[in-house]
Design a protein around this motif. Structure first.
Motif, short mmCIF file in Angstrom:
data_model
loop_
_atom_site.label_atom_id
_atom_site.label_comp_id
_atom_site.label_asym_id
_atom_site.label_seq_id
_atom_site.Cartn_x
_atom_site.Cartn_y
_atom_site.Cartn_z
N ILE A 80 43.23 21.85 -14.04
CA ILE A 80 44.45 22.65 -14.21
C ILE A 80 45.54 22.07 -13.31
O ILE A 80 45.39 22.02 -12.09
CB ILE A 80 44.18 24.12 -13.89
CG1 ILE A 80 43.09 24.65 -14.83
CG2 ILE A 80 45.45 24.95 -14.02
CD1 ILE A 80 42.69 26.08 -14.57
N VAL A 92 45.59 27.51 -7.47
CA VAL A 92 44.93 28.44 -8.37
C VAL A 92 43.81 29.17 -7.64
O VAL A 92 42.99 28.55 -6.95
CB VAL A 92 44.37 27.70 -9.60
CG1 VAL A 92 43.58 28.65 -10.50
CG2 VAL A 92 45.51 27.05 -10.38
N VAL A 128 40.26 31.71 -12.59
CA VAL A 128 40.50 31.33 -13.98
C VAL A 128 39.47 32.02 -14.87
O VAL A 128 38.30 32.17 -14.48
CB VAL A 128 40.38 29.80 -14.18
CG1 VAL A 128 40.72 29.41 -15.62
CG2 VAL A 128 41.28 29.04 -13.21
N TRP A 155 37.91 23.39 -12.83
CA TRP A 155 37.22 24.66 -13.02
C TRP A 155 36.22 24.52 -14.16
O TRP A 155 36.50 23.86 -15.16
CB TRP A 155 38.24 25.76 -13.32
CG TRP A 155 39.12 26.04 -12.14
CD1 TRP A 155 40.18 25.30 -11.71
CD2 TRP A 155 38.98 27.12 -11.22
NE1 TRP A 155 40.73 25.85 -10.57
CE2 TRP A 155 40.01 26.98 -10.25
CE3 TRP A 155 38.11 28.21 -11.12
CZ2 TRP A 155 40.18 27.87 -9.19
CZ3 TRP A 155 38.28 29.10 -10.07
CH2 TRP A 155 39.29 28.93 -9.12
N PHE A 192 43.25 30.73 -21.94
CA PHE A 192 42.97 30.75 -20.51
C PHE A 192 43.83 31.81 -19.82
O PHE A 192 45.00 32.01 -20.17
CB PHE A 192 43.28 29.40 -19.86
CG PHE A 192 42.34 28.30 -20.26
CD1 PHE A 192 41.15 28.11 -19.58
CD2 PHE A 192 42.64 27.46 -21.32
CE1 PHE A 192 40.27 27.10 -19.94
CE2 PHE A 192 41.78 26.45 -21.70
CZ PHE A 192 40.59 26.26 -21.01
N VAL A 228 45.02 32.33 -15.93
CA VAL A 228 45.06 31.62 -14.65
C VAL A 228 45.76 32.50 -13.62
O VAL A 228 46.89 32.96 -13.85
CB VAL A 228 45.81 30.27 -14.78
CG1 VAL A 228 45.83 29.54 -13.44
CG2 VAL A 228 45.18 29.41 -15.86
N ASN A 271 47.19 32.68 -9.74
CA ASN A 271 47.53 31.82 -8.61
C ASN A 271 47.20 32.53 -7.29
O ASN A 271 46.72 33.68 -7.28
CB ASN A 271 48.99 31.36 -8.67
CG ASN A 271 49.98 32.48 -8.41
OD1 ASN A 271 49.65 33.61 -8.03
ND2 ASN A 271 51.27 32.19 -8.62
N THR A 283 49.20 36.34 -12.60
CA THR A 283 48.39 35.79 -13.68
C THR A 283 49.26 35.44 -14.88
O THR A 283 50.15 36.20 -15.25
CB THR A 283 47.30 36.78 -14.13
OG1 THR A 283 46.43 37.04 -13.03
CG2 THR A 283 46.49 36.23 -15.29
#
Length: 259
Positions: free
Chosen positions: A180, A189, A192, A212, A225, A227, A229, A234
């Motif tokens: 990613i 990140v 995930v 990941w 996905f 994700v 942080n 998200t």
């Protein structure tokens, strides 16, 4: 939590523009921390390619030459991969500093400790030292090469990126490994999840650096996905990876974290 959705996908490679911020004066209370910096990789930064975050060719992955390898207290077992730091040389403490200059670098690698040397005599990345081993082009923006190692002031800063979060597919028919990249905002990140068109949503785990993994066979499925942080925000990228994806391909959309 901030959540966004994007229905479309694109296959592309983007070279992201590097950001520049001017720091407050060294004596100001602006969240600055003290550390040290060295350089590696040569004038074209070719020696900085690859690294412990897994970004590979830093030109193609969008990180360019303004990058740094972090000592382990800063690297945090890969959790800092992608974070951006504004760095200025502490001119009050070294004659080799370029006074008033700063550079924003992205964390792309680990500077491993060398316990054969002391932290004061070459073991610059030994814990608990907070050290940035910068690509030479980045280092030269704040100090002279002949300084070798210089004292610096650094602070985390938002990462500015062009385009959306990018997903590069690897693995096998029995598991998926996803790199990613091109993450704006914090740059790093925290968590995930992935959902295939024929599977339920499932969490992914950090394999190494910015890679990941999901221990499930997802080939032949369109992938969505989520994700998160390190600020806890998200983004959800719906069907960003189409069902016809192949290992080695990279996919992105217009979804991005705010800076």
């Amino acid at each position: 939590m901030e959540m966004r959705r994007a229905p479309s996908y694109l296959l592309l490679l983007v070279v992201a523009a590097a950001s520049r911020l001017v720091p407050a004066a060294a004596g100001d209370d602006g969240g600055w921390s003290k550390g040290t910096a060295t350089f590696y990789g040569g004038g074209d930064a070719s020696g900085t390619m690859g690294g412990a975050c897994g970004y590979g060719n830093l030109y193609w992955s969008g990180y360019g030459t303004d990058t740094a390898a972090l000592s382990s207290p800063l690297f945090d077992d890969g959790a800092s991969c992608g974070q951006c730091f504004t760095v200025t040389c502490d001119a009050a403490s070294s004659q080799w500093c370029l006074k008033g200059k700063s550079v924003t670098v992205t964390a792309t690698n680990l500077c491993p400790p060398n316990y054969a040397l002391s932290g004061d005599e070459g073991g610059w990345c030994n814990p608990p030292r907070r050290h940035l081993d910068m690509a030479q082009p980045a280092f030269l923006q704040i100090a002279q090469c002949k300084g070798g190692i210089v004292p610096v002031l650094y602070q985390r800063t938002p990462c500015m990126k062009q385009g959306g979060v990018r997903f590069t597919m690897a693995g096998s028919n029995y598991f998926v490994l996803v790199l990613i990249t091109n993450v704006a905002g914090t740059g790093s990140v925290k968590a995930v999840w992935v959902k295939g068109s024929n599977t339920d949503r499932m969490p992914m785990s950090r394999n190494w650096g910015a890679n990941w993994q999901s221990l499930a066979g997802l080939t032949g499925q369109a992938l969505t996905f989520g994700v998160t942080n390190t600020d806890g925000k998200t983004v959800v990228v719906t069907d960003v990876v189409p069902a016809w994806w192949k290992f080695g391909q990279s996919f992105t959309s217009g979804v991005q974290f705010s800076s």
